[in-house]
Design a protein around this motif. Structure first.
Motif, PDB file in Angstrom:
ATOM      1  N   GLY A  74      -5.303 -22.323  -6.996  1.00  0.00           N
ATOM      2  CA  GLY A  74      -5.847 -22.522  -5.659  1.00  0.00           C
ATOM      3  C   GLY A  74      -5.820 -21.255  -4.830  1.00  0.00           C
ATOM      4  N   LEU A  75      -4.768 -20.467  -4.999  1.00  0.00           N
ATOM      5  CA  LEU A  75      -4.665 -19.190  -4.283  1.00  0.00           C
ATOM      6  C   LEU A  75      -5.820 -18.273  -4.670  1.00  0.00           C
ATOM      7  CD1 LEU A  75      -1.427 -17.107  -3.851  1.00  0.00           C
ATOM      8  CD2 LEU A  75      -3.542 -16.012  -4.557  1.00  0.00           C
ATOM      9  N   VAL A  76      -6.074 -18.162  -5.967  1.00  0.00           N
ATOM     10  CA  VAL A  76      -7.172 -17.305  -6.441  1.00  0.00           C
ATOM     11  C   VAL A  76      -8.502 -17.792  -5.878  1.00  0.00           C
ATOM     12  CG1 VAL A  76      -8.449 -16.539  -8.474  1.00  0.00           C
ATOM     13  CG2 VAL A  76      -5.951 -16.615  -8.529  1.00  0.00           C
ATOM     14  N   ALA A  77      -8.709 -19.109  -5.907  1.00  0.00           N
ATOM     15  CA  ALA A  77      -9.967 -19.663  -5.395  1.00  0.00           C
ATOM     16  C   ALA A  77     -10.133 -19.367  -3.909  1.00  0.00           C
ATOM     17  CB  ALA A  77     -10.011 -21.171  -5.644  1.00  0.00           C
ATOM     18  N   GLY A  78      -9.052 -19.533  -3.138  1.00  0.00           N
ATOM     19  CA  GLY A  78      -9.145 -19.327  -1.699  1.00  0.00           C
ATOM     20  C   GLY A  78      -9.376 -17.881  -1.305  1.00  0.00           C
ATOM     21  N   MET A  82      -6.397 -22.082 -14.502  1.00  0.00           N
ATOM     22  CA  MET A  82      -7.852 -22.135 -14.531  1.00  0.00           C
ATOM     23  C   MET A  82      -8.380 -23.549 -14.289  1.00  0.00           C
ATOM     24  SD  MET A  82      -8.974 -19.052 -14.813  1.00  0.00           S
ATOM     25  CE  MET A  82      -7.615 -18.735 -13.664  1.00  0.00           C
ATOM     26  N   ALA A  83      -7.707 -24.550 -14.827  1.00  0.00           N
ATOM     27  CA  ALA A  83      -8.119 -25.934 -14.581  1.00  0.00           C
ATOM     28  C   ALA A  83      -7.952 -26.286 -13.103  1.00  0.00           C
ATOM     29  CB  ALA A  83      -7.306 -26.890 -15.453  1.00  0.00           C
ATOM     30  N   ALA A  84      -6.848 -25.823 -12.501  1.00  0.00           N
ATOM     31  CA  ALA A  84      -6.616 -26.074 -11.082  1.00  0.00           C
ATOM     32  C   ALA A  84      -7.623 -25.326 -10.215  1.00  0.00           C
ATOM     33  CB  ALA A  84      -5.197 -25.672 -10.708  1.00  0.00           C
ATOM     34  N   MET A  85      -7.932 -24.087 -10.600  1.00  0.00           N
ATOM     35  CA  MET A  85      -8.919 -23.321  -9.856  1.00  0.00           C
ATOM     36  C   MET A  85     -10.277 -24.013  -9.885  1.00  0.00           C
ATOM     37  SD  MET A  85     -10.077 -19.343 -10.398  1.00  0.00           S
ATOM     38  CE  MET A  85     -11.191 -19.749 -11.752  1.00  0.00           C
ATOM     39  N   ALA A  86     -10.634 -24.543 -11.045  1.00  0.00           N
ATOM     40  CA  ALA A  86     -11.888 -25.282 -11.156  1.00  0.00           C
ATOM     41  C   ALA A  86     -11.896 -26.479 -10.212  1.00  0.00           C
ATOM     42  CB  ALA A  86     -12.093 -25.742 -12.601  1.00  0.00           C
TER      43      ALA A  86
END
Length: 394
Positions: free
Chosen positions: A142-146, A17-21
């Motif tokens: 990052g995958l989820v964000a993309g 979650m921190a990376a996605m942010a």
């Protein structure tokens, strides 16, 4: 159930979650830049600003972990990160910049707290794999964000994508709360947060011969990784001519490959190849992969672009877990959080200077090739240090 599994899942969730942010704004950079009437390269500098904030708190994090506990520090990390990405909705450049600082601060707290928790429950022989599983959450985020946020932005507007990201990031703080009593039982509420605590972290790195060459790896590999995180989507849209959704999908392919690779590299480092030569191999692979990316054009098939994105993920995104495991092995248990914060300082300096330098080169020359080659020179310097530096002190 293994006693390692609940804390590993909890720390992996927070890291994801921190990376996605951290990558939400760069993934949405074309939409946000159009809304704010600024150049997309300016939004691509978001990671540099974010990691300036990350560096500030990472150096204090070892002391904070000892006082409040690793779980509580991880909860604070996602709350701060969510507040940071939420500021982008204000729709102004200063708000996005301030939000980047807060997002970075949240990200900077996550890793030292997780390292402290996992080092307590993980046998030394398995730390490469366990730490790599936890760090695989960075490309997973990052995958989820993309995959998720560009379609939401195209259909409902980028502001709704930001709100969705905020809700997802905040949820992690609630999910890990049940573990707090057990995993934070070593906290020392009376411990003072000293002003010189940050420099204790850095001094510990220089005082540990085994970790000195790792500092250059952290700096150069971190710079290259965040250049990809910050500019890959922009590069694919502006120079290769892809639409935002396709570019976001390729970003996710890169991140997904990094997710798998981090777990795989951790397993390899525990059983077959020690950390330093393995990092050197990954550095050479990173250089080869980025040189390939320089040649992207609209003549490439999607399959070809996807294969090249996988190569970037396996090499440039796959190194972090084994690096952090090496840090945890090199110092006593009570100094793992402190050493991790110090090691991350070098990573964060690289990720502050890397994307800003990359963006400046692109702005000055109009060439992404020149920017990639500059980052490759940094990675090559780290590879040379790993290969030729004597293994003094282990």
């Amino acid at each position: 159930m293994s006693p390692i599994l609940p804390p590993l899942l909890a720390m992996t969730l927070v890291q994801a979650m921190a990376a996605m942010a951290l990558v939400t704004v760069p993934v949405l950079a074309p939409e946000i830049a159009a809304s704010l009437a600024i150049d997309t390269a300016a939004v691509g500098l978001h990671p540099s600003i974010a990691f300036a904030g990350a560096a500030c708190l990472a150096l204090l994090s070892g002391s904070l972990v000892l006082r409040y506990g690793g779980v509580r520090v991880n909860q604070a990390s996602v709350v701060i990160a969510a507040a940071g990405i939420g500021l982008a909705i204000a729709g102004s450049v200063p708000a996005v910049a301030l939000g980047a600082v807060l997002t970075g601060m949240g990200y900077g707290l996550a890793t030292p707290g997780a390292s402290h928790v996992l080092a307590r429950v993980t046998p030394m022989a398995h730390r490469g794999f366990v730490f790599s599983v936890k760090q695989s959450a960075v490309p997973l985020g990052g995958l989820v964000a993309g995959v998720l946020f560009p379609p939401v932005a195209e259909r409902f507007g980028w502001e709704w994508a930001i709100l969705l990201a905020c809700a997802m990031v905040l949820s992690a703080a609630l999910i890990i709360q049940p573990l707090r009593a057990r995993l934070d039982d070593d906290r020392d509420p009376g411990r003072r947060i000293r002003i010189d605590a940050p420099w204790q972290s850095v001094r510990l790195i220089f005082a540990t011969p085994r970790l000195r060459p790792i500092a250059l790896v952290a700096f150069s590999f971190g710079a290259m990784q965040l250049c990809l995180f910050g500019f890959f989507v922009v590069y694919l849209v502006e120079r290769v001519g892809l639409d935002l959704v396709t570019a976001g999908l390729l970003f996710s392919v890169m991140q997904g490959a990094g997710f798998v690779a981090r777990v795989g590299w951790g397993w390899v480092s525990d059983r077959w190849i020690s950390t330093r030569p393995l990092l050197a191999v990954m550095g050479v692979g990173t250089i080869a992969s980025t040189v390939t990316a320089i040649g992207f054009s609209d003549a490439w098939s999607f399959a070809g672009l996807a294969a090249a994105s996988v190569a970037l993920g396996v090499t440039a995104v796959g190194w972090n877990g084994i690096y952090l495991a090496e840090v945890s092995r090199a110092v006593p248990m009570d100094k793992v959080g402190l050493a991790t914060g110090g090691a991350l300082m070098f990573t964060f300096v690289g990720v502050v200077l890397g994307p800003s330098t990359f963006g400046a080169i692109v702005a000055a020359t109009g060439s992404y090739a020149a920017a990639f080659i500059t980052m490759d020179v940094l990675v090559l310097a780290a590879v040379v240090t790993l290969v030729f530096r004597p293994r003094t002190g282990g």
